[in-house]
Design an enzyme around this catalytic site. Structure first.
Site, PDB file in Angstrom:
ATOM      1  N   GLY A 198      -8.183  -4.474  11.074  1.00 40.73           N
ATOM      2  CA  GLY A 198      -7.879  -4.801  12.460  1.00 40.73           C
ATOM      3  C   GLY A 198      -8.801  -5.720  13.227  1.00 40.73           C
ATOM      4  O   GLY A 198      -8.458  -6.091  14.348  1.00 40.73           O
ATOM      5  N   GLY A 214      -9.638  -8.886  12.607  1.00 43.99           N
ATOM      6  CA  GLY A 214      -9.423 -10.314  12.358  1.00 43.99           C
ATOM      7  C   GLY A 214      -8.937 -11.084  13.580  1.00 43.99           C
ATOM      8  O   GLY A 214      -8.246 -10.535  14.451  1.00 43.99           O
ATOM      9  N   CYS A 256      -5.169 -11.202  13.652  1.00 45.97           N
ATOM     10  CA  CYS A 256      -4.590  -9.948  13.195  1.00 45.97           C
ATOM     11  C   CYS A 256      -4.073  -9.159  14.400  1.00 45.97           C
ATOM     12  O   CYS A 256      -4.715  -9.136  15.449  1.00 45.97           O
ATOM     13  CB  CYS A 256      -5.703  -9.184  12.497  1.00 45.97           C
ATOM     14  SG  CYS A 256      -5.421  -7.441  12.361  1.00 45.97           S
TER      15      CYS A 256
HETATM   16  P1  5GP Z   1     -11.465 -13.494  10.963  1.00 41.27           P
HETATM   17  O1  5GP Z   1     -12.690 -13.979  10.256  1.00 41.27           O
HETATM   18  O2  5GP Z   1     -10.501 -14.598  11.236  1.00 41.27           O
HETATM   19  O3  5GP Z   1     -11.778 -12.663  12.173  1.00 41.27           O
HETATM   20  O4  5GP Z   1     -10.740 -12.472   9.949  1.00 41.27           O
HETATM   21  C1  5GP Z   1     -10.269 -12.865   8.679  1.00 41.27           C
HETATM   22  C2  5GP Z   1      -9.568 -11.682   8.026  1.00 41.27           C
HETATM   23  O5  5GP Z   1      -8.423 -11.264   8.764  1.00 41.27           O
HETATM   24  C3  5GP Z   1      -8.983 -11.947   6.649  1.00 41.27           C
HETATM   25  O6  5GP Z   1      -9.940 -12.006   5.637  1.00 41.27           O
HETATM   26  C4  5GP Z   1      -8.018 -10.784   6.485  1.00 41.27           C
HETATM   27  O7  5GP Z   1      -8.666  -9.607   6.055  1.00 41.27           O
HETATM   28  C5  5GP Z   1      -7.524 -10.555   7.892  1.00 41.27           C
HETATM   29  N1  5GP Z   1      -6.160 -11.083   8.057  1.00 41.27           N
HETATM   30  C6  5GP Z   1      -5.696 -12.309   7.734  1.00 41.27           C
HETATM   31  N2  5GP Z   1      -4.393 -12.435   8.056  1.00 41.27           N
HETATM   32  C7  5GP Z   1      -4.006 -11.269   8.587  1.00 41.27           C
HETATM   33  C8  5GP Z   1      -2.771 -10.769   9.116  1.00 41.27           C
HETATM   34  O8  5GP Z   1      -1.748 -11.454   9.183  1.00 41.27           O
HETATM   35  N3  5GP Z   1      -2.774  -9.486   9.562  1.00 41.27           N
HETATM   36  C9  5GP Z   1      -3.890  -8.706   9.491  1.00 41.27           C
HETATM   37  N4  5GP Z   1      -3.804  -7.447   9.904  1.00 41.27           N
HETATM   38  N5  5GP Z   1      -5.081  -9.145   9.055  1.00 41.27           N
HETATM   39  C10 5GP Z   1      -5.132 -10.414   8.589  1.00 41.27           C
END
Ligand code: 5GP
Length: 347
Positions: free
Chosen positions: A181, A183, A186
């Site tokens: 959660g 991300g 996300c």
């Molecule tokens: P960020 O660095 O952008 O905060 O987080 C990246 C991470 O978000 C990814 O490695 C993956 O675990 C998660 N993530 C990517 N796409 C999605 C999505 O569509 N839904 C959710 N719940 N998590 C995602």
């Protein structure tokens, strides 16, 4: 129903307390680490910052750029075998140290993983990635992968609690990916109410993993180099980044122009954008939703790499850590009600 009353913390709830230090400059700090794995033979050395296995950040172009800094890329699972072949023909052996092949847990995923590894046996890292790492099917898939590939380094996730980290390590994972959660694209917390503030998840999961000789990756939620430093300070062995690596030349996704300014599309792997692109294949990969955003185009990723590594090095000097390895034991977090001075925000 039960309730846990102690407050769980995210990056924005803490700062790292400065400490007396004998370090003269951030150039004295080494960010390279060497890990010995719980199952796979052979060590790994490098800077433990990773690009996420999203089709916008886990690209072959990103791998080329990051590997030159000894940083890692989890390659997304949507490349075809032919694309893999073309890429691997063009690289030298070093790059194999800095890439993982990603997979979901369907039978189609399993077949594709086997085809890729059989064709390209020099690939050393496998990243088994599902939105919800708590299912029995997932644990079974990790076991099956370990039996089939005793020599590969297996990354498995995502989970956010100590007991599940232990279960996955005992099932055959070397490294457990932590984050539900946090991300940037996300929407799991919004859509389901499920999640765990990332810093507390790291602290709990690192403790569980290190007790068994395993490692963890903090995945998601870093918005700035300071957050990356906090993730390492909390005990993460690796930090995985999506949003921070988006918008660059090496990032996938279209370049768009709006009113004379350039942007790149960035989206969650279970967003509508991704669903449309990989119709049929994605629903299983990410159970929960993600969103689509436009990020300002930022040129080559090398500048962002400098910024991130410079920030983490500087954090190390503030607490007197000569090496990244020492950062966790030298970190004291202070809980805070404020972070940045926003006086000139938007200027
Ligand atoms: P960020 O660095 O952008 O905060 O987080 C990246 C991470 O978000 C990814 O490695 C993956 O675990 C998660 N993530 C990517 N796409 C999605 C999505 O569509 N839904 C959710 N719940 N998590 C995602």
């Amino acid at each position: 129903m039960r309730i846990e009353l102690d407050i769980k913390l995210g990056f924005k709830n803490v700062m790292i307390r400065p400490k007396r230090s004998t370090l003269k400059s951030r150039s004295n700090v080494s960010l390279e680490r060497t890990f010995k794995f719980m199952h796979a033979p052979k060590n790994w050395s490098g800077i433990p910052v990773m690009a996420a296995n999203m089709d916008t950040t886990g690209t072959f172009e990103m791998a080329r750029a990051l590997s030159s800094h000894k940083m890692f890329t989890a390659i997304h699972k949507h490349y075809t075998i032919e694309e893999w072949a073309t890429f691997l023909e063009s690289i030298n052996d070093d790059l194999y140290e800095y890439i993982a092949v990603s997979t979901g847990t369907s039978s189609t995923d399993w077949d594709k993983l086997n085809t890729i590894i059989n064709k390209f046996p020099k690939l050393r890292f496998i990243c088994i990635d599902v939105a919800n790492g708590y299912s029995e099917h997932f644990v079974h898939f990790v076991k099956q992968t370990r039996e089939q590939y005793p020599d590969k380094v297996i990354i498995a996730g995502n989970v956010v609690t100590g007991e599940m980290v232990e279960e996955l390590l005992l099932a055959g994972a070397d490294i457990v990916k932590v984050g539900i959660g946090p991300g940037s694209v996300c929407t799991t917390r919004l859509k389901t109410g499920v999640g765990f503030p990332q810093l507390s998840a790291i602290i709990e999961c690192a403790d569980a993993a290190h007790g068994l000789g395993g490692q963890i990756i903090s995945d998601g939620g870093c918005k700035s180099p300071g957050d990356v430093a906090k993730a390492f300070g909390g005990g993460a062995d690796f930090v995985m980044l999506g949003g921070m690596f988006s918008g660059h030349n090496e990032s996938g996704g279209e370049l768009i122009e709006v009113d004379g300014e350039q942007f790149k599309k960035f989206y969650g792997m279970s967003s509508e954008t991704a669903m449309e692109k990989y119709a049929g294949g994605v629903a299983e990969y990410r159970a929960s939703e993600g969103k689509t955003v436009q990020v300002p185009y930022r040129g080559p990723v090398a500048d962002t790499v400098q910024d991130i590594l410079g920030g983490v090095r500087s954090a190390c000097t503030y607490v007197g850590a000569k090496k990244l390895k020492e950062l966790t034991k030298r970190t004291t977090f202070i809980r805070v009600q404020e972070q940045l001075n926003e006086m000139f925000e938007g200027d």
